[in-house]
Enzyme design. Structure first.
Site, PDB file in Angstrom:
ATOM      1  N   SER A 149       0.841  -1.200   0.000  1.00 44.67           N
ATOM      2  CA  SER A 149       0.000   0.000   0.000  1.00 44.67           C
ATOM      3  C   SER A 149       0.869   1.239   0.000  1.00 44.67           C
ATOM      4  CB  SER A 149      -0.877   0.012   1.250  1.00 44.67           C
ATOM      5  OG  SER A 149      -1.527   1.261   1.378  1.00 44.67           O
ATOM      6  N   TYR A 152      -2.839  -0.748  10.514  1.00 46.02           N
ATOM      7  CA  TYR A 152      -2.842  -1.050   9.087  1.00 46.02           C
ATOM      8  C   TYR A 152      -1.510  -0.651   8.444  1.00 46.02           C
ATOM      9  CZ  TYR A 152      -4.296  -0.968   4.151  1.00 46.02           C
ATOM     10  OH  TYR A 152      -4.384  -1.177   2.803  1.00 46.02           O
TER      11      TYR A 152
HETATM   12  N1  NAD Z   1      -8.536  -0.448  -1.886  1.00 47.35           N
HETATM   13  C1  NAD Z   1      -7.468   0.301  -1.726  1.00 47.35           C
HETATM   14  O1  NAD Z   1      -7.457   1.488  -1.908  1.00 47.35           O
HETATM   15  C2  NAD Z   1      -6.182  -0.300  -1.294  1.00 47.35           C
HETATM   16  C3  NAD Z   1      -5.070   0.532  -1.160  1.00 47.35           C
HETATM   17  C4  NAD Z   1      -3.871  -0.023  -0.789  1.00 47.35           C
HETATM   18  C5  NAD Z   1      -3.789  -1.363  -0.532  1.00 47.35           C
HETATM   19  N2  NAD Z   1      -4.891  -2.158  -0.665  1.00 47.35           N
HETATM   20  C6  NAD Z   1      -4.742  -3.568  -0.368  1.00 47.35           C
HETATM   21  O2  NAD Z   1      -5.263  -4.323  -1.417  1.00 47.35           O
HETATM   22  C7  NAD Z   1      -5.717  -5.563  -0.910  1.00 47.35           C
HETATM   23  C8  NAD Z   1      -7.135  -5.828  -1.422  1.00 47.35           C
HETATM   24  O3  NAD Z   1      -7.983  -4.812  -0.970  1.00 47.35           O
HETATM   25  P1  NAD Z   1      -9.402  -4.507  -1.603  1.00 47.35           P
HETATM   26  O4  NAD Z   1      -9.546  -3.038  -1.559  1.00 47.35           O
HETATM   27  O5  NAD Z   1      -9.580  -5.187  -2.878  1.00 47.35           O
HETATM   28  O6  NAD Z   1     -10.354  -5.100  -0.455  1.00 47.35           O
HETATM   29  P2  NAD Z   1     -11.547  -6.158  -0.505  1.00 47.35           P
HETATM   30  O7  NAD Z   1     -12.136  -6.132   0.855  1.00 47.35           O
HETATM   31  O8  NAD Z   1     -12.443  -5.852  -1.648  1.00 47.35           O
HETATM   32  O9  NAD Z   1     -10.837  -7.515  -0.735  1.00 47.35           O
HETATM   33  C9  NAD Z   1     -10.090  -8.149   0.259  1.00 47.35           C
HETATM   34  C10 NAD Z   1     -10.384  -9.622   0.234  1.00 47.35           C
HETATM   35  O10 NAD Z   1      -9.543 -10.260   1.171  1.00 47.35           O
HETATM   36  C11 NAD Z   1     -10.280 -11.269   1.822  1.00 47.35           C
HETATM   37  N3  NAD Z   1      -9.707 -11.582   3.124  1.00 47.35           N
HETATM   38  C12 NAD Z   1      -9.719 -10.851   4.243  1.00 47.35           C
HETATM   39  N4  NAD Z   1      -9.147 -11.518   5.249  1.00 47.35           N
HETATM   40  C13 NAD Z   1      -8.764 -12.707   4.764  1.00 47.35           C
HETATM   41  C14 NAD Z   1      -8.124 -13.834   5.318  1.00 47.35           C
HETATM   42  N5  NAD Z   1      -7.766 -13.877   6.604  1.00 47.35           N
HETATM   43  N6  NAD Z   1      -7.859 -14.878   4.510  1.00 47.35           N
HETATM   44  C15 NAD Z   1      -8.235 -14.853   3.226  1.00 47.35           C
HETATM   45  N7  NAD Z   1      -8.843 -13.832   2.640  1.00 47.35           N
HETATM   46  C16 NAD Z   1      -9.112 -12.759   3.406  1.00 47.35           C
HETATM   47  C17 NAD Z   1     -11.664 -10.669   1.953  1.00 47.35           C
HETATM   48  O11 NAD Z   1     -12.636 -11.677   2.172  1.00 47.35           O
HETATM   49  C18 NAD Z   1     -11.823  -9.945   0.643  1.00 47.35           C
HETATM   50  O12 NAD Z   1     -12.440 -10.753  -0.331  1.00 47.35           O
HETATM   51  C19 NAD Z   1      -5.595  -5.470   0.596  1.00 47.35           C
HETATM   52  O13 NAD Z   1      -4.407  -6.096   1.012  1.00 47.35           O
HETATM   53  C20 NAD Z   1      -5.514  -3.993   0.824  1.00 47.35           C
HETATM   54  O14 NAD Z   1      -4.870  -3.671   2.025  1.00 47.35           O
HETATM   55  C21 NAD Z   1      -6.066  -1.646  -1.025  1.00 47.35           C
END
Ligand code: NAD
Ligand code: ZN
Length: 684
Positions: free
Chosen positions: A561, A574
């Site tokens: 991130s 986080y």
């Molecule tokens: N959305 C953003 O702006 C953003 C920015 C920086 C980083 N990220 C990172 O990107 C990744 C995906 O985020 P997203 O925005 O698509 O979120 P999201 O919530 O849409 O997807 C995350 C997925 O991870 C799964 N998950 C959570 N805990 C879990 C576990 N213990 N075991 C297996 N699966 C698990 C959830 O069920 C979900 O389907 C994350 O690591 C997040 O920190 C997102």
């Protein structure tokens, strides 16, 4: 009523229906094996006169799903006139190109090598099939005699001959000389049957297939594969699956020494039973016989010569020795049979690997090809059971197998294949792929040719996401909590059993709590670190073990991130977990490089669309912090960026893809920001 619809000739309609019925039952023919035809008349649009046509299943395609578009359409008068210019068996391959001059109109699908058999035999409807029961007779040492005993004069024996114009002439002559015959057994190969009507041809085909199988059932000896082999019986299911998963990466590495392969595993009873009996090493060595079979299975499988009780370590050591001798043996086969104009050797690795007590691994350039190779070896086992039951199994000679495998026409077919997609043969495991960035990444990797395993907390959601991407040959869903080591191991086992191994891992699973230091509980801290820091460590560890055993390199990509770099309020748990992940990238890049495993990261920011994280409170919280409406958050983030663009899940997916392509083959330990430009998060 049907004025607007192009009318389908009733002969064609009957042919397609018959083909679909025959192809629907695997006892009648192997997948995409065999072909059917019909002769009939149509009005020639050029002369307005009747013209006699031959409709015949074209090259490729499966009878079970044949449509009129899969038929080649030839003018019968011209096709038959080829007999007068036929230069003899030495130059019979030239006739395939000549078929193009017999096409009617655009001619439909490309005519296959079997076209001559269909056109030259004087019967209105002809079926050529590869039924296990028929091939069992065709590959019996005394097949000719058996054919007479089983069928009397209604079915005629045709000695083995490579498919082509001459075989067509041979069968035509047999039909002419034996007006009572309904079909023939093609030595080493399959059956051909005919009739004056479509019903009659179908009845002849089914009669030959069923009569052969009834005869085998009644007359075969009790133990066609010999007595049970002490210690070679199937392991109990759980143990067998665990051993299969433990061996899979090594076996895939063996099958991929010359070029990377996707794998398929089956522990079907028919395979386990074959391996549990005394004759399997001898029969394995004899190899497959039907040309369709060994084009997909190679001339013979690699058979592990250890009992079911052998440990994983012993098995791996022995498999590696056997792989060396398999390659030498294959080189010998090539050298013994190649002529100066043979195509170059195509790879010496086995496509079928048999492990007693455990099952069969099969390989191909994609999952469907790998699965079908396994199906064909099951066909071959059925053939061997029948032949050994009645007589002894006598497949065609090695030199004939070579003439098929390295046939110029076969080579031309391979050369015509479209260029593979950039991630073809690669097996990807994406965690948290049922939603947001993970789902977009899984979709992208699949669209670029990878096989994808979608791992997420909910099995249902993971499976739904996989189904949306494609069939089980493209994507499968598995349940995993990445913070649980045992669950991660299980997901890895499921991955290697689904596709043979793993090449590409995306540590994406995550969740986000936005709290100030004083509001962050110990549980909050642990949850963030368990899922993201520990979770990606566990996944990387399990995947790296498989990758090292495979010896095919690999890619591990962390979805870290912007917050792994950038410091702001209300983010301690986080942000710290993301910084941990970001440093894992560098640490593992340094450690795994010697195995050809690249480890890189992507730093997204502000991906609101499709993100479960944003939908479940984080978005509302962030919107409140910035004083904007929640639905405007994406636009708000865009305005904060240098490029003033909103970041979408697809933008992250594209970055993951690029990291895994050959274009970045020399890059490891890198983070790519995908944040539309945030100066405060520039890497230095
Ligand atoms: N959305 C953003 O702006 C953003 C920015 C920086 C980083 N990220 C990172 O990107 C990744 C995906 O985020 P997203 O925005 O698509 O979120 P999201 O919530 O849409 O997807 C995350 C997925 O991870 C799964 N998950 C959570 N805990 C879990 C576990 N213990 N075991 C297996 N699966 C698990 C959830 O069920 C979900 O389907 C994350 O690591 C997040 O920190 C997102
Ligand atoms: Zn055939």
């Amino acid at each position: 009523m049907s004025d607007l619809k192009p009318t389908v000739n009733p002969t064609v309609e009957q042919l397609v229906e018959r083909s679909n019925r025959l192809g629907a039952d695997p006892r009648n023919t192997n997948y995409a094996g065999g072909n059917t035809s019909a002769k009939g008349t149509e009005t020639d649009p050029v002369t307005g006169e009747d013209v006699e046509l031959l409709w015949v299943k074209g090259s490729g395609g499966d009878l079970g799903t044949l449509t009129p578009g899969g038929l080649a359409v030839l003018r019968l008068d011209r096709m038959r006139a080829l007999v007068d210019v036929y230069p003899g068996v030495d130059r019979e391959d030239e006739m395939v190109a000549a078929f193009d001059y017999c096409l009617h109109g655009k001619g439909g699908a490309a005519p296959s090598i079997d076209t001559a058999m269909h056109g030259l035999v004087d019967a209105a409807h002809v079926d050529h099939l590869h039924p296990d029961s028929g091939i069992a007779i065709a590959t019996s040492a005394d097949g000719e005699e058996l054919t007479r005993t089983i069928f009397g004069d209604e079915v005629v024996w045709v000695p083995w001959r490579r498919p082509g114009f001459q075989l067509g002439l041979d069968i035509a002559e047999i039909k002419e000389k034996n007006p009572q015959a309904r079909g023939c057994i093609l030595g080493g190969h399959g059956i051909t049957a005919w009739g004056d009507t479509s019903e009659e041809a179908e009845a002849s085909s089914l009669w030959i297939i069923e009569t052969a199988s009834a005869y085998i059932a009644e007359h075969a000896k009790a133990e066609p594969f010999g007595p049970a082999l002490e210690g070679y019986a199937a392991l109990p299911e759980t143990e067998r699956r665990a051993k299969a998963a433990a061996l899979a990466p090594t076996i895939r590495g063996i099958a991929s020494a010359d070029r990377p392969m996707v794998g398929h595993f089956t522990d079907a009873d028919v395979v386990l039973e074959f391996l549990a009996h005394a004759e399997h090493p001898r029969l394995g060595e004899l190899g497959t016989s039907c040309p369709d079979h060994f084009l997909r299975t190679k001339v013979k499988p690699l058979v592990l010569d250890l009992p079911a009780s052998a440990s994983v370590e012993e098995s791996i050591a022995r498999l590696q020795e056997l792989a060396v001798s398999y390659r030498e043996d294959y080189q010998g086969y090539y050298d013994r049979n190649a002529t100066p104009d043979s195509p170059a050797i195509r790879g010496k690795d086995p496509l079928i690997v048999l492990v007693p007590g455990v099952g069969m691994f099969s390989f191909g350039k994609d999952k469907q090809t790998a699965r079908v190779a396994g199906e064909f070896y099951v066909n071959a086992i059925n053939v061997m059971r029948g032949a050994e039951g009645l007589s002894s199994y006598a497949p065609i000679d090695e030199s004939e197998k070579f003439r098929i495998e390295y046939w110029a026409l076969e080579e031309a077919k391979l050369q015509r294949m479209p260029k593979p997609k950039p991630l073809a043969t690669r097996v990807a495991l994406v965690t948290g792929a049922a939603s947001g960035i993970g789902l977009a990444t899984a979709r992208k990797l699949a669209s670029e040719g990878a096989c994808v395993v979608i791992a997420d907390l909910s099995l249902e959601k993971a499976q739904a996401a996989a189904a949306e991407i494609g069939s089980a040959d493209v994507a499968v869903g598995v349940q995993v909590d990445v913070s649980d080591a045992a669950a991660v191991e299980a997901a890895l086992r499921a991955t290697v059993l689904a596709f043979g191994g793993v090449d590409l891992v995306v540590n994406n699973a995550g969740l986000s709590l936005s709290r100030s230091l004083l509001e962050t509980t110990e549980q909050d801290w642990d949850l963030q670190h368990d899922v993201m820091a520990k979770g990606s460590f566990l996944v990387a560890k399990a995947a790296a073990r498989a990758m090292i055993e495979q010896g095919m390199g690999g890619d591990i990509v962390y979805i870290s991130s912007k917050n792994s770099i950038f410091a702001g309020p209300n983010n301690v748990a986080y942000g710290a977990a993301k910084a941990d992940q970001a440093h894992q990238v560098r640490l593992l890049a340094a450690e795994l490089g010697e195995h050809g495993i690249k480890v890189n990261g992507v730093n997204p920011d502000g991906v609101v669309q499709g993100s479960g994280i944003f939908a479940s409170g984080w978005g509302a919280n962030r919107a409140a912090v910035y004083g904007v409406e929640e639905q405007d958050l994406g636009k708000f983030y865009a305005q904060r960026t240098i490029l003033k663009r909103e970041v979408l899940p697809d933008n992250i997916a594209n970055a993951v893809f690029v990291l895994c392509t050959d274009d970045l083959s020399h890059t490891t330990g890198l983070h790519i920001p995908v944040d539309a430009g945030v100066a405060a998060a520039f890497l230095r």
